[in-house]
Design an enzyme around this catalytic site. Structure first.
Site, PDB file in Angstrom:
ATOM      1  N   TYR A   3       0.868  -1.258   0.150  1.00 21.54           N
ATOM      2  CA  TYR A   3       0.096  -0.113   0.023  1.00 21.54           C
ATOM      3  C   TYR A   3       0.941   1.310   0.052  1.00 21.54           C
ATOM      4  CZ  TYR A   3      -4.475  -2.036   0.749  1.00 21.54           C
ATOM      5  OH  TYR A   3      -5.866  -2.838   0.802  1.00 21.54           O
TER       6      TYR A   3
ATOM      7  N   LYS B   5       3.174 -15.188   3.154  1.00 21.75           N
ATOM      8  CA  LYS B   5       3.296 -15.966   2.199  1.00 21.75           C
ATOM      9  C   LYS B   5       4.816 -16.046   1.783  1.00 21.75           C
ATOM     10  CE  LYS B   5       1.683 -18.159  -1.426  1.00 21.75           C
ATOM     11  NZ  LYS B   5       0.761 -19.598  -1.250  1.00 21.75           N
TER      12      LYS B   5
ATOM     13  N   ASP C 232      -3.114 -18.638   1.897  1.00 21.96           N
ATOM     14  CA  ASP C 232      -3.976 -19.427   1.112  1.00 21.96           C
ATOM     15  C   ASP C 232      -4.802 -20.361   2.066  1.00 21.96           C
ATOM     16  OD1 ASP C 232      -1.337 -20.535   1.197  1.00 21.96           O
ATOM     17  OD2 ASP C 232      -1.491 -21.296  -0.900  1.00 21.96           O
TER      18      ASP C 232
ATOM     19  N   ASP D  98      -6.242  -6.720   4.562  1.00 22.11           N
ATOM     20  CA  ASP D  98      -7.565  -6.145   3.834  1.00 22.11           C
ATOM     21  C   ASP D  98      -8.477  -7.336   3.326  1.00 22.11           C
ATOM     22  OD1 ASP D  98      -9.034  -4.374   2.382  1.00 22.11           O
ATOM     23  OD2 ASP D  98      -8.041  -4.848   0.430  1.00 22.11           O
TER      24      ASP D  98
ATOM     25  N   ASP E  67     -12.216  -8.990   5.269  1.00 20.86           N
ATOM     26  CA  ASP E  67     -13.516  -9.077   4.598  1.00 20.86           C
ATOM     27  C   ASP E  67     -14.134 -10.555   4.522  1.00 20.86           C
ATOM     28  OD1 ASP E  67     -13.294  -6.327   3.680  1.00 20.86           O
ATOM     29  OD2 ASP E  67     -13.941  -6.974   1.584  1.00 20.86           O
TER      30      ASP E  67
HETATM   31  C1  IPM Z   1     -10.558  -1.046   3.913  1.00 18.89           C
HETATM   32  C2  IPM Z   1     -10.692  -0.311   2.176  1.00 18.89           C
HETATM   33  C3  IPM Z   1      -9.371   0.280   1.940  1.00 18.89           C
HETATM   34  C4  IPM Z   1      -8.249  -0.541   2.135  1.00 18.89           C
HETATM   35  C5  IPM Z   1      -9.519   0.965   0.381  1.00 18.89           C
HETATM   36  C6  IPM Z   1     -10.885   1.900   0.387  1.00 18.89           C
HETATM   37  C7  IPM Z   1      -8.354   1.541   0.063  1.00 18.89           C
HETATM   38  O1  IPM Z   1     -10.847  -1.604   1.474  1.00 18.89           O
HETATM   39  O2  IPM Z   1     -10.347  -0.175   4.642  1.00 18.89           O
HETATM   40  O3  IPM Z   1     -10.437  -2.081   3.899  1.00 18.89           O
HETATM   41  O4  IPM Z   1      -7.965  -1.115   1.170  1.00 18.89           O
HETATM   42  O5  IPM Z   1      -7.426  -0.523   2.955  1.00 18.89           O
HETATM   43 MN    MN Z   2     -10.894  -3.652   2.385  1.00 22.58          MN
END
Ligand code: IPM
Ligand code: MN
Length: 396
Positions: free
Chosen positions: A130, A185, A218, A242, A246
């Site tokens: 990032y 990884k 993975d 990230d 999710d």
């Molecule tokens: C998150 C989002 C951000 C990230 C984006 C919007 C840049 O997906 O906070 O997880 O990847 O960190």
């Molecule tokens: Mn995210």
């Protein structure tokens, strides 16, 4: 002195959910002064500014930042999200991104069996892929090269792993398993992630009382789906965090209810946000789930030393979820405001009386009954002089 909270509602559903989060924070009487900042796509499109420097300085001075979402289909500049959210994370050096996933109610997991899921992803938040180091060469030709470096510093990798070991200790003291899983990884990224391995070996040797294991990313993704109850604290790099966060939030009902805290434990700075993002297609419909924003507000309170009020909010969200008083994404039928009403009604009715009017009431039969219950409760609270009336919601 109250804490000064810089509020950045931002884009899409951000303003809708943050408004409800603020209602709940006000209802628990937290010592917070909210100062709202008009940052986001509207401003960018109007003025070309993402965060003007003087505004950035004010944000730096805030006790904490309460953030809605970034992202708008009208903004095509690929640097926009980086200029807003990532800039705050990087320049305030908010190196921990804490992303808890807790199953609020058994029916909320998409898995066949519903184990108890209660884990935290500790995402490194200032490095990795990032950082924006790299370049493009011969752009828009068939010989184009695009490079984006994955930056891992010893300082960065050490501090995040150390933090995760400490968190595992704290969680164990609070009755959780206190198990740490380091995810990388290093079999393929054997340069960058070898550093993660060496730091892990060292930290593990220093913290022998914590059960610590390693998984490749993975395998971690697979195990999270197969056996989510196994996980307690997961520490990993920025991009893997990230993705895995999710995934983990989907296991407990989806992004709508997922909170996150971006913090710097050294300076005490913090930015608290729901994980869901701006969700343009849900914007303005009153259907966005406010739980992520409300729980992010609770994380902010805990960070500011108001743990009791944070517990109170979290317990109220769990009760609302357990009673099916949720937005559609969690299987209920409530609007954004009605779901926040439900959270408020799970708390002491005294608090409910002070929470202010809702802004939005769209009615399906189920929603109407929820709103009617809440209105009736409010009336009762007012009539009886705000005394000890048991919330009807609690009896459901
Ligand atoms: C998150 C989002 C951000 C990230 C984006 C919007 C840049 O997906 O906070 O997880 O990847 O960190
Ligand atoms: Mn995210």
């Amino acid at each position: 002195m109250p804490f000064r909270i810089a509020v950045i509602p931002g884009d899409g559903i951000g303003p809708e959910v943050i408004a409800q989060g603020i209602r709940v924070l006000r209802a628990v009487d937290a010592p917070l002064d909210f100062v709202s900042y008009d940052l986001g796509a509207e401003r960018y499109l109007r003025t070309g500014e993402i965060i003007p420097d003087p505004v950035f300085e004010e944000l730096r001075e805030a006790s904490a930042i309460y953030f809605g979402a970034v992202g708008d289909p009208r903004v095509t500049n690929p640097h926009y999200a980086a200029g807003l959210l990532l800039r705050l994370r990087f320049e305030l050096d908010l190196w921990v991104n804490l992303r808890p996933s807790r199953l609020l109610a058994p029916g909320m997991t998409p898995l066949k069996e519903a184990p108890s899921i209660d884990l935290v992803v500790v995402r490194e938040n200032t490095e990795g892929a990032y950082v924006g180091i790299g370049g493009q060469f011969k752009r828009d030709t068939i010989d184009e090269i695009a490079i984006q470096e994955d930056v891992n510093t010893r300082k960065g990798v050490e501090r995040i792993q150390r933090y995760a070991f400490q968190l595992a200790k704290q969680r164990r003291a609070a009755g959780h398993p206190g198990r740490l899983t380091m995810v990388d990884k290093s079999n393929a990224l054997y340069l960058a992630h070898d550093l993660w391995q060496r730091v892990f070996a060292f930290e593990r040797s220093r913290t022998p009382d914590i059960e610590a294991e390693h998984l490749f990313v993975d395998a971690a993704a697979m195990q999270l789906v197969k056996n989510p109850g196994h996980f307690d604290v997961v520490v990993t790099s920025n991009m893997f965090g990230d993705i895995l966060s999710d995934l983990a939030s989907e296991l407990v009902g989806g992004l709508g209810q997922a909170p996150s805290g971006n913090i710097n434990p050294d300076t005490g700075r913090g930015l608290f946000e729901p994980v869901h993002g701006s969700a343009p297609k849900h914007t303005g419909k009153g259907i966005a789930n406010p739980f992520g924003a409300i729980l992010a507000g609770a994380m902010m309170l805990r960070h500011l030393g108001e743990g009791r009020k944070a517990d109170q909010i979290e317990a109220a969200v769990i009760s609302a979820a357990g009673n099916g008083r949720t937005t559609r994404d969690l299987g209920g039928g409530l609007t954004t405001a009605a779901a926040a009403d439900a959270v408020l009604s799970m708390q002491d009715p005294v608090l409910l009386a002070g929470a202010g009017p809702t802004t939005d009431r769209r009615d399906t039969p189920m929603r109407r009954s929820a709103s009617a219950d809440i209105l009736a409760q409010r009336r009762a609270v007012r009539l009886r002089g705000v005394l000890r009336i048991r919330s009807r919601e609690r009896d459901v």
